[in-house]
Design an enzyme around this catalytic site. Structure first.
Site, PDB file in Angstrom:
ATOM      1  N   ASP A  81      -2.854  22.072 -11.939  1.00 34.80           N
ATOM      2  CA  ASP A  81      -3.246  20.847 -12.634  1.00 34.80           C
ATOM      3  C   ASP A  81      -2.783  20.998 -14.084  1.00 34.80           C
ATOM      4  O   ASP A  81      -3.333  21.782 -14.853  1.00 34.80           O
ATOM      5  CB  ASP A  81      -4.767  20.663 -12.548  1.00 34.80           C
ATOM      6  CG  ASP A  81      -5.237  19.382 -13.225  1.00 34.80           C
ATOM      7  OD1 ASP A  81      -4.528  18.883 -14.117  1.00 34.80           O
ATOM      8  OD2 ASP A  81      -6.331  18.899 -12.877  1.00 34.80           O
TER       9      ASP A  81
ATOM     10  N   TYR B  54     -11.996  21.577 -13.985  1.00 31.91           N
ATOM     11  CA  TYR B  54     -12.485  20.274 -14.448  1.00 31.91           C
ATOM     12  C   TYR B  54     -13.661  19.846 -13.545  1.00 31.91           C
ATOM     13  O   TYR B  54     -13.571  19.943 -12.311  1.00 31.91           O
ATOM     14  CB  TYR B  54     -11.334  19.267 -14.396  1.00 31.91           C
ATOM     15  CG  TYR B  54     -11.758  17.831 -14.422  1.00 31.91           C
ATOM     16  CD1 TYR B  54     -12.471  17.322 -15.509  1.00 31.91           C
ATOM     17  CD2 TYR B  54     -11.480  16.969 -13.370  1.00 31.91           C
ATOM     18  CE1 TYR B  54     -12.886  15.995 -15.525  1.00 31.91           C
ATOM     19  CE2 TYR B  54     -11.880  15.648 -13.386  1.00 31.91           C
ATOM     20  CZ  TYR B  54     -12.590  15.170 -14.466  1.00 31.91           C
ATOM     21  OH  TYR B  54     -13.004  13.863 -14.475  1.00 31.91           O
TER      22      TYR B  54
ATOM     23  N   LYS C  41      -4.135  10.478 -18.747  1.00 34.95           N
ATOM     24  CA  LYS C  41      -4.217  11.194 -20.022  1.00 34.95           C
ATOM     25  C   LYS C  41      -2.886  11.076 -20.778  1.00 34.95           C
ATOM     26  O   LYS C  41      -2.538  10.005 -21.185  1.00 34.95           O
ATOM     27  CB  LYS C  41      -4.626  12.644 -19.751  1.00 34.95           C
ATOM     28  CG  LYS C  41      -5.839  12.778 -18.800  1.00 34.95           C
ATOM     29  CD  LYS C  41      -7.057  12.104 -19.367  1.00 34.95           C
ATOM     30  CE  LYS C  41      -8.359  12.364 -18.634  1.00 34.95           C
ATOM     31  NZ  LYS C  41      -8.438  12.045 -17.240  1.00 34.95           N
TER      32      LYS C  41
ATOM     33  N   ARG D  44       0.827  -1.208   0.000  1.00 35.84           N
ATOM     34  CA  ARG D  44       0.000   0.000   0.000  1.00 35.84           C
ATOM     35  C   ARG D  44       0.862   1.260   0.000  1.00 35.84           C
ATOM     36  O   ARG D  44       0.397   2.341  -0.326  1.00 35.84           O
ATOM     37  CB  ARG D  44      -0.941   0.013   1.214  1.00 35.84           C
ATOM     38  CG  ARG D  44      -2.024   1.080   1.122  1.00 35.84           C
ATOM     39  CD  ARG D  44      -2.909   1.108   2.364  1.00 35.84           C
ATOM     40  NE  ARG D  44      -2.272   1.752   3.484  1.00 35.84           N
ATOM     41  CZ  ARG D  44      -2.145   1.220   4.689  1.00 35.84           C
ATOM     42  NH1 ARG D  44      -2.597   0.010   4.950  1.00 35.84           N
ATOM     43  NH2 ARG D  44      -1.541   1.887   5.663  1.00 35.84           N
TER      44      ARG D  44
HETATM   45  N1  PLP Z   1      -7.730  17.045 -14.052  1.00 36.26           N
HETATM   46  C1  PLP Z   1      -8.187  17.212 -15.312  1.00 36.26           C
HETATM   47  C2  PLP Z   1      -7.908  18.518 -16.009  1.00 36.26           C
HETATM   48  C3  PLP Z   1      -8.902  16.210 -15.948  1.00 36.26           C
HETATM   49  O1  PLP Z   1      -9.372  16.394 -17.197  1.00 36.26           O
HETATM   50  C4  PLP Z   1      -9.140  14.982 -15.239  1.00 36.26           C
HETATM   51  C5  PLP Z   1      -9.916  13.902 -15.848  1.00 36.26           C
HETATM   52  O2  PLP Z   1     -10.492  14.039 -16.903  1.00 36.26           O
HETATM   53  C6  PLP Z   1      -8.658  14.867 -13.929  1.00 36.26           C
HETATM   54  C7  PLP Z   1      -7.951  15.908 -13.377  1.00 36.26           C
HETATM   55  C8  PLP Z   1      -8.921  13.633 -13.118  1.00 36.26           C
HETATM   56  O3  PLP Z   1      -8.117  12.595 -13.500  1.00 36.26           O
HETATM   57  P1  PLP Z   1      -8.453  11.082 -13.143  1.00 36.26           P
HETATM   58  O4  PLP Z   1      -9.641  10.707 -13.980  1.00 36.26           O
HETATM   59  O5  PLP Z   1      -7.204  10.342 -13.461  1.00 36.26           O
HETATM   60  O6  PLP Z   1      -8.812  11.042 -11.703  1.00 36.26           O
END
Ligand code: PLP
Length: 406
Positions: free
Chosen positions: A188, A116, A213, A64
């Site tokens: 982010d 997001y 992504k 973990r």
């Molecule tokens: N941040 C952005 C800009 C995103 O587009 C996403 C998911 O689409 C996330 C964070 C979250 O990522 P995860 O789906 O890996 O939790």
């Protein structure tokens, strides 16, 4: 010659158990990192385990916490971001949660309103269920941040590029305000990836990224990373030990495989996205087209500087006159796959008003910079001619669905 075979001792069942976990010592350079699926690690002495738990010696204790495959990932992600340290978690969302929790202390979180949707939902849940104090405001420029920031805020959260408006945040200016005011800055960087933009080098305290992504890049893994200085990453590591949510070895390995082609993929996806954006921009039926690589984009100059001329990313959006037109466009696509997510080898098409932003009413949609007829594209690495032909199919279907409106 193969290394000498393990010689397990004892009876049949004992040899089966101990022999199956005897790892040969390898002092070479394999072409791929190993996948260490161990859920627990044996020590030479009982006292070693206590020392490992107290960080008095280097090594692994329990699945973990961490694993050697993830350690390889941390090294390469830190390096690509120009940062001293990195950590990985089970999703981008887990990385955002842990990082903000560590940095907020007991203060308020100030997050961009162009956020997001999943992060909005995360912060809203923490506000309702865990007593977090969260404010949202436009935070793309130093002036916008200056207007919204108060003494009570301890951490600011912004995104490099907003979804689906493709609004670009002036990270160096935001970082400078945060530094002056003694507030931590979390960026982010999911939409840009470290190939295009490295917010740590621009002054961010922490950079979070959904490795689902661009870093993973093949639509086969969900993962998240955070980068920062050693002290911050250590605090996130401890947080993850206690709350759970570290990245598993197999997922870490998939991200490692993807990372090797990050530059190639982002370069090609950016070139394809520019081709697609220009094709749409030249068509009166799809207006406006939002892509930071178009010279009429509001932050074209900023994006050119911040992304170092390496490209403008894979994400763009455009408007059709009606919701029916946008849905017909998406339904007619044969190369673009109708799906959420982004940043992979495949091109994806999404109608935000009925999917990712479905909770928003028309005013909310307008505040997020989109309408009922907005279409979002995440452009992949296919042949650009096939992508442009798909746009033609989509626009023709939208014409039919919209009748006289178009
Ligand atoms: N941040 C952005 C800009 C995103 O587009 C996403 C998911 O689409 C996330 C964070 C979250 O990522 P995860 O789906 O890996 O939790």
């Amino acid at each position: 010659m193969e290394p000498s075979l393990p010689r397990p001792m004892g009876g049949f069942a004992t040899r089966a158990v101990t022999g199956a976990v005897t790892v040969p010592e390898v002092h070479q350079h394999p072409s791929s990192a190993g996948i260490w699926l161990a859920s627990t690690w044996g020590a030479d002495r009982s006292a070693d385990i206590g020392e490992l738990l107290l960080d008095e010696r280097e090594g692994y204790v329990y699945g973990r916490y961490d694993n050697p495959t993830a350690t390889t990932l941390h090294g390469v992600v830190a390096s690509l971001n120009g940062a001293p340290a990195a950590w990985s978690l089970a999703s981008g969302t887990a990385a955002i949660h842990a990082t903000l929790d560590v940095l907020r202390g007991h203060g308020r979180v100030l997050a961009t309103s162009r956020i997001y949707g999943g992060t909005f939902a995360l912060l809203d849940r923490l506000r309702r269920n865990a007593g977090w104090q969260v404010d949202h405001a436009p935070l793309s420029t130093a002036d916008e941040l200056g207007l919204a920031l108060t003494e009570e805020h301890t951490v600011v959260h912004v995104e490099t590029v907003a979804n689906p408006s493709t609004h670009v945040t002036d990270l160096a200016a935001i970082a400078s305000v945060c530094r002056e005011r003694g507030v931590a800055l979390v960026v982010d960087n999911t939409f840009a990836s470290p190939y295009l933009c490295r917010p740590y080098e621009l002054g961010a305290t922490a950079v979070v990224e959904s490795a689902t992504k661009f870093l993973g890049g093949h639509g086969d893994v969900v993962a998240g990373v955070v980068v920062g200085d050693a002290d911050l990453v250590e605090r996130v590591r401890r947080h993850t030990y206690e709350l759970g949510g570290s990245l598993g070895a197999f997922e870490a390995w998939l991200v490692l495989r993807g990372v090797q082609t990050l530059a190639l993929r982002v370069r090609q996806a950016s070139a394809n996205a520019l081709t697609v954006a220009r094709a749409l921009d030249g068509d009166h039926r799809a207006q406006p087209v939002r892509y930071p690589g178009l010279v009429h984009h509001e932050q074209y100059a900023l994006a050119t500087t911040m992304f170092g001329g390496r490209g403008y990313g894979a994400l763009l959006s455009f408007d059709l006159p009606t919701r029916a037109g946008a849905e017909a466009f998406a339904d007619a696509c044969e190369v673009f796959v109708r799906a959420s997510s982004l940043g992979g080898t495949h091109s994806l098409v999404l109608h935000p008003a009925s999917t990712s932003h479905r909770q928003l009413d028309p005013a909310g949609l307008a505040a997020a910079g989109l309408g009922a007829g907005t279409v979002r594209l995440s452009v992949g690495i296919e042949d650009p001619d096939d992508l442009v032909a798909d746009l033609d199919r989509g626009l023709a279907a939208a014409d039919v669905a919209q009748g006289d409106v178009a």
